[in-house]
Design a protein around this motif. Structure first.
Motif, PDB file in Angstrom:
ATOM      1  N   TYR A 297      34.312 107.655  72.279  1.00 31.63           N
ATOM      2  CA  TYR A 297      35.636 108.250  72.100  1.00 31.63           C
ATOM      3  C   TYR A 297      36.695 107.428  72.837  1.00 31.63           C
ATOM      4  O   TYR A 297      37.774 107.165  72.312  1.00 31.63           O
ATOM      5  N   ARG A 298      36.395 106.994  74.059  1.00 34.08           N
ATOM      6  CA  ARG A 298      37.324 106.185  74.840  1.00 34.08           C
ATOM      7  C   ARG A 298      37.618 104.857  74.146  1.00 34.08           C
ATOM      8  O   ARG A 298      38.768 104.412  74.098  1.00 34.08           O
ATOM      9  N   VAL A 299      36.581 104.224  73.608  1.00 31.33           N
ATOM     10  CA  VAL A 299      36.757 102.940  72.920  1.00 31.33           C
ATOM     11  C   VAL A 299      37.619 103.123  71.677  1.00 31.33           C
ATOM     12  O   VAL A 299      38.581 102.367  71.448  1.00 31.33           O
ATOM     13  N   ARG A 300      37.303 104.126  70.864  1.00 32.36           N
ATOM     14  CA  ARG A 300      38.079 104.380  69.647  1.00 32.36           C
ATOM     15  C   ARG A 300      39.536 104.713  69.981  1.00 32.36           C
ATOM     16  O   ARG A 300      40.455 104.304  69.264  1.00 32.36           O
ATOM     17  N   SER A 301      39.758 105.438  71.049  1.00 26.95           N
ATOM     18  CA  SER A 301      41.121 105.789  71.454  1.00 26.95           C
ATOM     19  C   SER A 301      41.917 104.555  71.840  1.00 26.95           C
ATOM     20  O   SER A 301      43.083 104.409  71.451  1.00 26.95           O
ATOM     21  N   ALA A 302      41.310 103.662  72.610  1.00 24.75           N
ATOM     22  CA  ALA A 302      42.002 102.439  73.031  1.00 24.75           C
ATOM     23  C   ALA A 302      42.346 101.567  71.829  1.00 24.75           C
ATOM     24  O   ALA A 302      43.455 101.022  71.734  1.00 24.75           O
ATOM     25  N   GLU A 303      41.425 101.450  70.896  1.00 24.46           N
ATOM     26  CA  GLU A 303      41.666 100.628  69.706  1.00 24.46           C
ATOM     27  C   GLU A 303      42.725 101.258  68.802  1.00 24.46           C
ATOM     28  O   GLU A 303      43.593 100.561  68.271  1.00 24.46           O
TER      29      GLU A 303
ATOM     30  N   ALA B 234      41.169  97.331  77.690  1.00 26.59           N
ATOM     31  CA  ALA B 234      39.822  97.874  77.901  1.00 26.59           C
ATOM     32  C   ALA B 234      39.894  99.390  77.891  1.00 26.59           C
ATOM     33  O   ALA B 234      40.881  99.966  78.329  1.00 26.59           O
ATOM     34  N   PRO B 235      38.915 100.059  77.352  1.00 33.38           N
ATOM     35  CA  PRO B 235      37.601  99.606  76.919  1.00 33.38           C
ATOM     36  C   PRO B 235      37.535  99.178  75.455  1.00 33.38           C
ATOM     37  O   PRO B 235      36.456  98.914  74.945  1.00 33.38           O
ATOM     38  N   GLY B 236      38.665  99.080  74.774  1.00 32.25           N
ATOM     39  CA  GLY B 236      38.664  98.687  73.370  1.00 32.25           C
ATOM     40  C   GLY B 236      38.311  97.222  73.193  1.00 32.25           C
ATOM     41  O   GLY B 236      38.591  96.394  74.068  1.00 32.25           O
TER      42      GLY B 236
ATOM     43  N   GLN C 294      46.419  99.785  67.743  1.00 35.98           N
ATOM     44  CA  GLN C 294      46.794  99.639  66.338  1.00 35.98           C
ATOM     45  C   GLN C 294      48.139 100.310  66.068  1.00 35.98           C
ATOM     46  O   GLN C 294      48.990  99.754  65.373  1.00 35.98           O
ATOM     47  N   ALA C 295      48.348 101.488  66.620  1.00 33.15           N
ATOM     48  CA  ALA C 295      49.622 102.193  66.428  1.00 33.15           C
ATOM     49  C   ALA C 295      50.773 101.418  67.055  1.00 33.15           C
ATOM     50  O   ALA C 295      51.859 101.300  66.465  1.00 33.15           O
ATOM     51  N   GLU C 296      50.546 100.872  68.249  1.00 34.25           N
ATOM     52  CA  GLU C 296      51.585 100.082  68.917  1.00 34.25           C
ATOM     53  C   GLU C 296      51.894  98.813  68.123  1.00 34.25           C
ATOM     54  O   GLU C 296      53.054  98.427  67.960  1.00 34.25           O
TER      55      GLU C 296
END
Length: 118
Positions: A34-40, A97-99, A44-46
């Motif tokens: 979940y943390r990795v997906r959130s960072a990525e 990180a962690p993305g 992407q949104a930014e």
């Protein structure tokens, strides 16, 4: 003589600790994904928001358009100028990180793509 026992036995406490350990072993990998997906996703949104603004600025010849704020992305490779917009140059944004999965955006239409790592 009858004795009233109070509290928990050692075996009851050990069973509870074992159950908590099993639940933690299941929950922690899911939380990390979940943390990795959130960072990525945040990167992407930014990247998409920045590309939209940059293309409008270049198209309207605004001078001094600022670099991205890099709150969710750690870096951007490439530059956005009139030549990049005309040729459809691909600009890449790397997440913090962690993305690990980078976002690639085309400078001519601001379409951004990313393949999630998890």
């Amino acid at each position: 003589m009858h004795r009233n026992s109070q509290g928990f036995t050692l075996i009851e406490l050990m069973i509870v600790v074992a159950i908590i350990a099993i639940l933690a072993a299941i929950a922690l990998p899911a939380y990390n994904n979940y943390r990795v997906r959130s960072a990525e996703g945040a990167c992407q949104a930014e990247a998409k928001a920045y590309m939209n603004q940059a293309i409008v600025a270049v198209t309207n010849s605004f001078a001094g358009f600022p670099a991205p704020s890099n709150q969710a992305c750690s870096s951007m490779t490439g530059t956005i100028d009139a030549a990049a917009v005309a040729s459809g140059t691909v600009i890449t944004f790397a997440p913090k990180a962690p993305g690990t999965a980078s976002t690639s955006c085309r400078a001519d239409n601001s379409n951004c793509t990313m393949t999630p790592s998890v």
